[in-house]
Design a protein around this motif. Sequence first.
Motif, PDB file in Angstrom:
ATOM      1  N   THR A   6       0.834  -1.198   0.000  1.00 20.17           N
ATOM      2  CA  THR A   6       0.000   0.000   0.000  1.00 20.17           C
ATOM      3  C   THR A   6       0.866   1.245   0.000  1.00 20.17           C
ATOM      4  OG1 THR A   6      -0.090  -0.118   2.369  1.00 20.17           O
ATOM      5  CG2 THR A   6      -1.923  -1.084   1.154  1.00 20.17           C
ATOM      6  N   GLY A   7       0.266   2.362  -0.397  1.00 23.86           N
ATOM      7  CA  GLY A   7       0.993   3.613  -0.514  1.00 23.86           C
ATOM      8  C   GLY A   7       1.240   4.264   0.826  1.00 23.86           C
ATOM      9  N   PHE A   8       1.997   5.315   0.770  1.00 20.95           N
ATOM     10  CA  PHE A   8       2.358   6.046   1.977  1.00 20.95           C
ATOM     11  C   PHE A   8       1.454   7.269   2.146  1.00 20.95           C
ATOM     12  CE2 PHE A   8       6.174   3.939   0.444  1.00 20.95           C
ATOM     13  CZ  PHE A   8       6.512   3.196   1.563  1.00 20.95           C
ATOM     14  N   VAL A   9       1.418   7.755   3.340  1.00 13.11           N
ATOM     15  CA  VAL A   9       0.612   8.944   3.627  1.00 13.11           C
ATOM     16  C   VAL A   9       1.061  10.115   2.774  1.00 13.11           C
ATOM     17  CG1 VAL A   9      -0.021  10.616   5.397  1.00 13.11           C
ATOM     18  CG2 VAL A   9       0.125   8.180   5.960  1.00 13.11           C
ATOM     19  N   ALA A  10       2.365  10.213   2.584  1.00 20.13           N
ATOM     20  CA  ALA A  10       2.886  11.334   1.797  1.00 20.13           C
ATOM     21  C   ALA A  10       2.346  11.293   0.371  1.00 20.13           C
ATOM     22  CB  ALA A  10       4.405  11.293   1.778  1.00 20.13           C
ATOM     23  N   VAL A  11       2.272  10.098  -0.183  1.00 16.81           N
ATOM     24  CA  VAL A  11       1.746   9.959  -1.541  1.00 16.81           C
ATOM     25  C   VAL A  11       0.292  10.369  -1.575  1.00 16.81           C
ATOM     26  CG1 VAL A  11       1.295   8.349  -3.411  1.00 16.81           C
ATOM     27  CG2 VAL A  11       3.382   8.139  -2.042  1.00 16.81           C
ATOM     28  N   ALA A  12      -0.455   9.970  -0.528  1.00 24.32           N
ATOM     29  CA  ALA A  12      -1.866  10.336  -0.455  1.00 24.32           C
ATOM     30  C   ALA A  12      -2.022  11.849  -0.405  1.00 24.32           C
ATOM     31  CB  ALA A  12      -2.503   9.698   0.766  1.00 24.32           C
ATOM     32  N   ALA A  13      -1.150  12.498   0.351  1.00 23.28           N
ATOM     33  CA  ALA A  13      -1.232  13.946   0.466  1.00 23.28           C
ATOM     34  C   ALA A  13      -1.004  14.617  -0.878  1.00 23.28           C
ATOM     35  CB  ALA A  13      -0.206  14.448   1.479  1.00 23.28           C
ATOM     36  N   VAL A  14      -0.030  14.105  -1.627  1.00 28.24           N
ATOM     37  CA  VAL A  14       0.235  14.661  -2.951  1.00 28.24           C
ATOM     38  C   VAL A  14      -0.968  14.454  -3.860  1.00 28.24           C
ATOM     39  CG1 VAL A  14       1.652  14.437  -5.005  1.00 28.24           C
ATOM     40  CG2 VAL A  14       2.725  14.380  -2.755  1.00 28.24           C
ATOM     41  N   LEU A  15      -1.541  13.265  -3.786  1.00 26.20           N
ATOM     42  CA  LEU A  15      -2.701  12.981  -4.626  1.00 26.20           C
ATOM     43  C   LEU A  15      -3.867  13.886  -4.290  1.00 26.20           C
ATOM     44  CD1 LEU A  15      -2.523   9.134  -4.739  1.00 26.20           C
ATOM     45  CD2 LEU A  15      -2.589  10.633  -6.714  1.00 26.20           C
ATOM     46  N   LEU A  16      -4.066  14.125  -2.991  1.00 30.09           N
ATOM     47  CA  LEU A  16      -5.149  15.015  -2.604  1.00 30.09           C
ATOM     48  C   LEU A  16      -4.904  16.416  -3.128  1.00 30.09           C
ATOM     49  CD1 LEU A  16      -5.799  13.833   1.059  1.00 30.09           C
ATOM     50  CD2 LEU A  16      -7.369  13.693  -0.866  1.00 30.09           C
ATOM     51  N   ASN A  34      -7.785   8.522  -4.213  1.00 28.88           N
ATOM     52  CA  ASN A  34      -7.518   8.546  -2.769  1.00 28.88           C
ATOM     53  C   ASN A  34      -6.991   7.202  -2.261  1.00 28.88           C
ATOM     54  OD1 ASN A  34      -8.458  11.277  -2.328  1.00 28.88           O
ATOM     55  ND2 ASN A  34     -10.511  10.476  -2.714  1.00 28.88           N
ATOM     56  N   LYS A  35      -6.754   6.278  -3.168  1.00 27.80           N
ATOM     57  CA  LYS A  35      -6.233   4.970  -2.745  1.00 27.80           C
ATOM     58  C   LYS A  35      -4.937   4.649  -3.476  1.00 27.80           C
ATOM     59  CE  LYS A  35     -10.646   2.881  -1.430  1.00 27.80           C
ATOM     60  NZ  LYS A  35     -11.633   1.815  -1.719  1.00 27.80           N
ATOM     61  N   PRO A  36      -3.893   5.405  -3.180  1.00 28.12           N
ATOM     62  CA  PRO A  36      -2.620   5.144  -3.859  1.00 28.12           C
ATOM     63  C   PRO A  36      -2.055   3.790  -3.455  1.00 28.12           C
ATOM     64  CG  PRO A  36      -2.293   6.673  -2.049  1.00 28.12           C
ATOM     65  CD  PRO A  36      -3.789   6.492  -2.180  1.00 28.12           C
ATOM     66  N   MET A  37      -1.402   3.174  -4.393  1.00 24.26           N
ATOM     67  CA  MET A  37      -0.782   1.876  -4.117  1.00 24.26           C
ATOM     68  C   MET A  37       0.545   1.815  -4.868  1.00 24.26           C
ATOM     69  SD  MET A  37      -3.253  -0.402  -6.525  1.00 24.26           S
ATOM     70  CE  MET A  37      -3.370  -0.050  -8.279  1.00 24.26           C
ATOM     71  N   THR A  38       1.381   0.923  -4.418  1.00 20.49           N
ATOM     72  CA  THR A  38       2.669   0.739  -5.072  1.00 20.49           C
ATOM     73  C   THR A  38       2.795  -0.707  -5.526  1.00 20.49           C
ATOM     74  OG1 THR A  38       3.694   2.453  -3.719  1.00 20.49           O
ATOM     75  CG2 THR A  38       5.167   0.904  -4.801  1.00 20.49           C
ATOM     76  N   LEU A  39       3.114  -0.884  -6.778  1.00 19.26           N
ATOM     77  CA  LEU A  39       3.269  -2.217  -7.345  1.00 19.26           C
ATOM     78  C   LEU A  39       4.721  -2.421  -7.764  1.00 19.26           C
ATOM     79  CD1 LEU A  39       0.191  -2.023  -9.746  1.00 19.26           C
ATOM     80  CD2 LEU A  39       0.253  -3.248  -7.560  1.00 19.26           C
ATOM     81  N   LYS A  40       5.224  -3.602  -7.546  1.00 14.13           N
ATOM     82  CA  LYS A  40       6.566  -3.954  -8.017  1.00 14.13           C
ATOM     83  C   LYS A  40       6.438  -5.166  -8.923  1.00 14.13           C
ATOM     84  CE  LYS A  40       9.294  -2.182  -4.133  1.00 14.13           C
ATOM     85  NZ  LYS A  40      10.078  -1.225  -4.909  1.00 14.13           N
ATOM     86  N   GLU A  96      12.905  -5.203 -13.100  1.00 13.76           N
ATOM     87  CA  GLU A  96      11.874  -4.934 -12.103  1.00 13.76           C
ATOM     88  C   GLU A  96      11.667  -3.434 -11.978  1.00 13.76           C
ATOM     89  OE1 GLU A  96      10.916  -6.810  -7.872  1.00 13.76           O
ATOM     90  OE2 GLU A  96      12.282  -5.113  -7.677  1.00 13.76           O
ATOM     91  N   VAL A  97      10.421  -3.032 -12.052  1.00  9.27           N
ATOM     92  CA  VAL A  97      10.091  -1.621 -11.918  1.00  9.27           C
ATOM     93  C   VAL A  97       9.111  -1.446 -10.764  1.00  9.27           C
ATOM     94  CG1 VAL A  97      10.416  -1.227 -14.390  1.00  9.27           C
ATOM     95  CG2 VAL A  97       8.123  -1.718 -13.505  1.00  9.27           C
ATOM     96  N   THR A  98       9.048  -0.218 -10.287  1.00  9.04           N
ATOM     97  CA  THR A  98       8.080   0.133  -9.243  1.00  9.04           C
ATOM     98  C   THR A  98       7.081   1.106  -9.851  1.00  9.04           C
ATOM     99  OG1 THR A  98       9.760  -0.127  -7.530  1.00  9.04           O
ATOM    100  CG2 THR A  98       7.781   1.140  -6.951  1.00  9.04           C
ATOM    101  N   ILE A  99       5.819   0.793  -9.717  1.00 10.86           N
ATOM    102  CA  ILE A  99       4.786   1.669 -10.280  1.00 10.86           C
ATOM    103  C   ILE A  99       3.857   2.155  -9.169  1.00 10.86           C
ATOM    104  CG2 ILE A  99       2.835   1.855 -11.871  1.00 10.86           C
ATOM    105  CD1 ILE A  99       4.168  -0.049 -13.737  1.00 10.86           C
ATOM    106  N   ASP A 100       3.834   3.473  -8.995  1.00  7.66           N
ATOM    107  CA  ASP A 100       2.853   4.100  -8.107  1.00  7.66           C
ATOM    108  C   ASP A 100       1.591   4.302  -8.924  1.00  7.66           C
ATOM    109  OD1 ASP A 100       4.617   4.340  -5.870  1.00  7.66           O
ATOM    110  OD2 ASP A 100       5.625   5.964  -6.941  1.00  7.66           O
ATOM    111  N   ALA A 101       0.483   3.835  -8.420  1.00 10.55           N
ATOM    112  CA  ALA A 101      -0.758   3.853  -9.209  1.00 10.55           C
ATOM    113  C   ALA A 101      -1.952   4.041  -8.293  1.00 10.55           C
ATOM    114  CB  ALA A 101      -0.892   2.548 -10.000  1.00 10.55           C
ATOM    115  N   VAL A 102      -3.101   4.217  -8.925  1.00 13.18           N
ATOM    116  CA  VAL A 102      -4.371   4.232  -8.179  1.00 13.18           C
ATOM    117  C   VAL A 102      -5.309   3.242  -8.855  1.00 13.18           C
ATOM    118  CG1 VAL A 102      -4.181   6.570  -7.246  1.00 13.18           C
ATOM    119  CG2 VAL A 102      -5.122   6.245  -9.529  1.00 13.18           C
TER     120      VAL A 102
END
Lengths: 130, 287
Positions: A6-16, A34-40, A96-102
């Motif tokens: 799951t994403g971090f609070v900081a990411v959520a703040a940016v998204l908001l 409002n539901k950021p997530m991180t995928l690897k 391997e990549v990291t993708i921040d997504a919603v």
Amino acid sequence: MRCRVTGFVAVAAVLLAVSTALAHHSVSGQFDVNKPMTLKGVISKIDWINPHVYVHLDVKEKDGSMTTWALSTLPTAMMRRAGLTKETLAGKPGEEVTIDAVPARDGSKNLGWINRITYADGHSFAPTGQ
Amino acid sequence: MTYRALIGSVIVAMSLAAASVAAQVSARVPQRGTPEQLKQLSSKPTPKLADGRTDFNGTWDHLGGIEFVRPQTKADGSICLIGCAPPSRAGGPPPAPFPPVQTDFPKYKPEFVAKVKDLTEHQVKYDTVLQCQPPGVPRIGPPSKIVQNAREVVFLYDDVNGSFFRIIPTDGRPRRKDVPASYLGDALGRIEGDTLVVETTNFNDETWLTDNGAFHTKELKVTERFRRRGDTIEYSALVQDSSVLAEPWSPKAQVMWITDVEIEEPARCEDRDLEHIVDGSHHDNPR
């Protein structure tokens, strides 16, 4: 490869912070900003189509099974403005990549919108500046 | 290895990696036409064909409604496309507003204002552009390539919804009467000095004039003017549909500039999104 986290609070703040801008676009109508997530995982396919390019990401789950996510992003013309191609977006084979997504709002599984792709060497692609 | 040598090696490695990424993304990148560049290009001599008419041939760039896409590439090759933070150096351009602010919109007769409001509130359902259909005129904007001969001018479009073309007779032949109404209509052209004038009618009523519910009828007539100045073209359009519009309307004028970046076959248009939009919300579709 690691499982989805799951994403971090900081990411959520940016998204908001950007949600007002995105509210005019279909992103917020289709995806839950409002539901950021991180995928690897490993990018297994790029659908270089309009109006939105799709990145397919193979994510290895904790139980060893593989889940493939379909992740939407910007149109090809916008990619071309930055010199991005299907090949550069895909990265190196097996990388391997990291993708921040919603995720999708309608409950569709393994469907999302890309906020950022971070490649193994640290460089990243952020379609909407997040 | 000393600490200084180690740091040096890391810096060299990072630089090589960044250069590698930059090299990958540098090919065939369209360039933004800055005001200074456009002024310089427009001051060049306006080329003429052998018959003395103004030459409109060429591949032409324009921002095509996506001027808010201002890519920034960092030293490590990272790329941001929209809404990027301003560059750290002073004097850099500010980020473009996103979504873009629409300042030009046709004025409808009072009895059609409610229809426009309903269409824009349900744009996801009614805007056929979102379903990969041809965008119509003038929404499609200026062409990406112009091919001209003694009898006609051909417009080629590299559009997000596909490849489109328009054939514009310029030899005085009469307008066709045997073709069905279409998305891009039936065009006739004439060259007036340094300006190509294109008058188009016989549209179907399935397209919008611009974003936000700007519908039209089959009575639509669009007059486009392409004024060549040096290596630029000033593009403007006048929209007339007196059955629904309170007055003629002109979308924001654009400047096209000649480019050596050839157009490509656009990626196919295949909508996978509309069925997942849960609230029928508005979808800006700037062009």
